[in-house]
Design a protein around this motif. Structure first.
Motif, PDB file in Angstrom:
ATOM      1  N   HIS A  73       1.007 -15.625 -11.484  1.00 52.76           N
ATOM      2  CA  HIS A  73       0.617 -14.347 -11.580  1.00 52.76           C
ATOM      3  C   HIS A  73       0.499 -13.604 -13.044  1.00 52.76           C
ATOM      4  O   HIS A  73      -0.891 -13.316 -13.500  1.00 52.76           O
ATOM      5  N   VAL A  89      -4.669  -9.017  -8.619  1.00 51.63           N
ATOM      6  CA  VAL A  89      -3.661  -9.730  -8.259  1.00 51.63           C
ATOM      7  C   VAL A  89      -3.029  -9.522  -7.181  1.00 51.63           C
ATOM      8  O   VAL A  89      -2.868  -8.523  -6.352  1.00 51.63           O
ATOM      9  N   GLU A  90      -3.227 -10.787  -6.210  1.00 51.77           N
ATOM     10  CA  GLU A  90      -2.449 -10.795  -5.120  1.00 51.77           C
ATOM     11  C   GLU A  90      -1.001 -10.280  -4.998  1.00 51.77           C
ATOM     12  O   GLU A  90      -0.344 -10.598  -6.092  1.00 51.77           O
ATOM     13  N   LYS A  91      -0.296  -9.701  -3.838  1.00 49.19           N
ATOM     14  CA  LYS A  91       0.996  -9.312  -4.166  1.00 49.19           C
ATOM     15  C   LYS A  91       1.790 -10.850  -3.911  1.00 49.19           C
ATOM     16  O   LYS A  91       1.255 -11.866  -3.540  1.00 49.19           O
ATOM     17  N   PHE A  93       2.856  -8.561  -7.430  1.00 47.45           N
ATOM     18  CA  PHE A  93       2.380  -8.187  -8.713  1.00 47.45           C
ATOM     19  C   PHE A  93       2.774  -9.260  -9.657  1.00 47.45           C
ATOM     20  O   PHE A  93       1.757  -9.953 -10.263  1.00 47.45           O
ATOM     21  N   GLY A 100       5.644  -7.296 -15.356  1.00 46.23           N
ATOM     22  CA  GLY A 100       4.676  -6.286 -15.094  1.00 46.23           C
ATOM     23  C   GLY A 100       4.499  -5.090 -15.995  1.00 46.23           C
ATOM     24  O   GLY A 100       3.041  -4.424 -16.195  1.00 46.23           O
ATOM     25  N   VAL A 116      -3.585  -4.475  -7.854  1.00 49.09           N
ATOM     26  CA  VAL A 116      -2.752  -5.218  -7.003  1.00 49.09           C
ATOM     27  C   VAL A 116      -2.872  -5.226  -5.528  1.00 49.09           C
ATOM     28  O   VAL A 116      -3.252  -4.001  -4.954  1.00 49.09           O
ATOM     29  N   TYR A 117      -3.125  -6.364  -4.705  1.00 49.60           N
ATOM     30  CA  TYR A 117      -3.628  -6.460  -3.544  1.00 49.60           C
ATOM     31  C   TYR A 117      -2.400  -6.144  -2.620  1.00 49.60           C
ATOM     32  O   TYR A 117      -1.678  -7.015  -1.793  1.00 49.60           O
ATOM     33  N   HIS A 118      -2.246  -4.723  -2.135  1.00 48.26           N
ATOM     34  CA  HIS A 118      -1.286  -4.397  -1.214  1.00 48.26           C
ATOM     35  C   HIS A 118      -2.253  -3.935   0.116  1.00 48.26           C
ATOM     36  O   HIS A 118      -2.361  -2.858   0.509  1.00 48.26           O
ATOM     37  N   PRO A 314      -1.251  -0.845 -11.018  1.00 48.74           N
ATOM     38  CA  PRO A 314      -0.146  -1.574 -11.539  1.00 48.74           C
ATOM     39  C   PRO A 314       1.105  -0.781 -11.492  1.00 48.74           C
ATOM     40  O   PRO A 314       2.230  -1.528 -11.317  1.00 48.74           O
ATOM     41  N   ALA A 317       2.714  -1.034  -8.179  1.00 52.31           N
ATOM     42  CA  ALA A 317       3.360  -2.283  -7.771  1.00 52.31           C
ATOM     43  C   ALA A 317       4.237  -2.351  -8.512  1.00 52.31           C
ATOM     44  O   ALA A 317       5.367  -3.368  -7.890  1.00 52.31           O
TER      45      ALA A 317
END
Length: 341
Positions: A73, A89-91, A93, A100, A116-118, A314, A317
């Motif tokens: 990632h 970004v998929e979790k 992060f 990060g 970030v994909y939550h 971000p 995340a």
């Protein structure tokens, strides 16, 4: 239209991203990177690249969605930001808080959107929980318990369960539970944790039990691979009553079965899985709101068009990644650790 590319063609891309990208009018899917031959058969009209670095360097995509293994990632997001692209970004992060923080600073310098994909902020049961808290019906909350249990007593041969950076269940399911707790209650004062390999032959963490300590409440986040019983999801206890919820949001199962998002019944769970409220004088069922992962992509598209903060920033995340690192440290040291702010 925002030209969009996806790095990776595994379960995450096929289940949690591609259906929603196709369903979002503002997004145009133009490219995917993967070494899988199946990709060309499934999407002959798209640009194909053998790996993420090639896609970033040569695709004309404006938004890059990263669904690669966790340890990739950071490097891929960094490359995409330096190339002047917006990034989802998929979790989780990243694997470390240091990574990060570097990406957060880089996105600011490049003036690019980094999200970030939550997606489980848009689970129906979590939306119901938030609504219940807003009503104040349970009084002052003193205890919250959140589970993501499974029955997988035998380890599987996949990178998520290997002893690699970002491997193990705390990096897989932990980000969901931690992010939801932070949305509800903010940062705790301290954390106590047990992170173990309980299955025979396990190479990475397959069990965690985190306790987040707040001035006025306790929060427990838990995952076990040995839960064959109906899955407990939430327990919320307050000074005026409590809420109990079992079962998982139905969207993932529907997506895995090939259903497309949308329609009047999308995200609705059966009444048998609805939670219940218990007070001193009564018990009653609380219908679960419909879940809707499409809302994440709707909000992301608006953020990209208007250059606004994305649905999950971000910075938010990064707080979760810091708690994961603290959880491992708490387990290793066998003590409660303070959470810095």
């Amino acid at each position: 239209m925002i030209k969009t590319a996806v790095i990776g063609y595994g379960l995450s891309a096929r289940t949690f991203h591609l259906p929603f990208i196709r369903n979002q009018a503002e997004l145009q899917l133009v490219a995917i990177s993967s070494s899988q031959e199946q990709l060309r058969q499934d999407h002959p009209q798209l640009q194909h690249y053998p790996d993420g670095s090639e896609l970033i360097a040569h695709s004309d995509a404006e938004l890059v969605v990263i669904t690669s293994p966790n340890h990739c990632h950071f490097s891929l997001a960094r490359q995409a930001l330096l190339a002047g692209k917006d990034v989802l970004v998929e979790k989780p992060f990243v694997v470390t808080a240091e990574e990060g923080a570097e990406l957060l600073a880089l996105a600011a310098r490049q003036q690019r959107v980094l999200a970030v994909y939550h997606n489980r902020r848009f689970d129906g049961d979590f939306l119901t929980l938030q609504q219940l808290l807003r009503t104040g019906e349970l009084g002052e909350i003193r205890y919250f318990e959140s589970h993501f249990d499974r029955f997988r007593p035998i380890p599987r041969a996949r990178w998520r369960e290997q002893a690699v950076p970002g491997g193990g269940i705390l990096y897989d399911l932990g980000p969901h539970l931690i992010d939801q707790a932070l949305v509800l209650f903010g940062l705790p004062e301290a954390i106590s944790a047990r992170c173990r390999e309980l299955r025979a032959g396990a190479e990475a963490t397959d069990y965690f039990h985190l306790q987040l300590h707040y001035p006025d409440k306790e929060v427990v986040l838990h995952s076990s691979p040995f839960c064959a019983a109906p899955t407990l999801r939430f327990v919320l206890q307050g000074t005026q009553g409590s809420y109990h919820k079992s079962g998982l949001d139905p969207q993932e199962d529907a997506l895995r079965a090939g259903a497309l998002p949308g329609g009047p019944d999308w995200g609705l769970e059966p009444a048998s899985q609805h939670g219940s409220i218990h007070t001193e004088h009564e018990s009653r069922t609380l219908p679960t709101l419909a879940g809707n992962y499409q809302l994440f992509y709707q909000q992301l598209a608006q953020a990209l068009q208007r250059r606004l903060p994305p649905p999950v920033t971000p910075a938010e995340a990064l707080q979760g990644i810091r708690l994961i690192e603290l959880a491992y440290r708490s387990h290793q040291q066998g003590r409660t650790l303070e959470v810095s702010r």
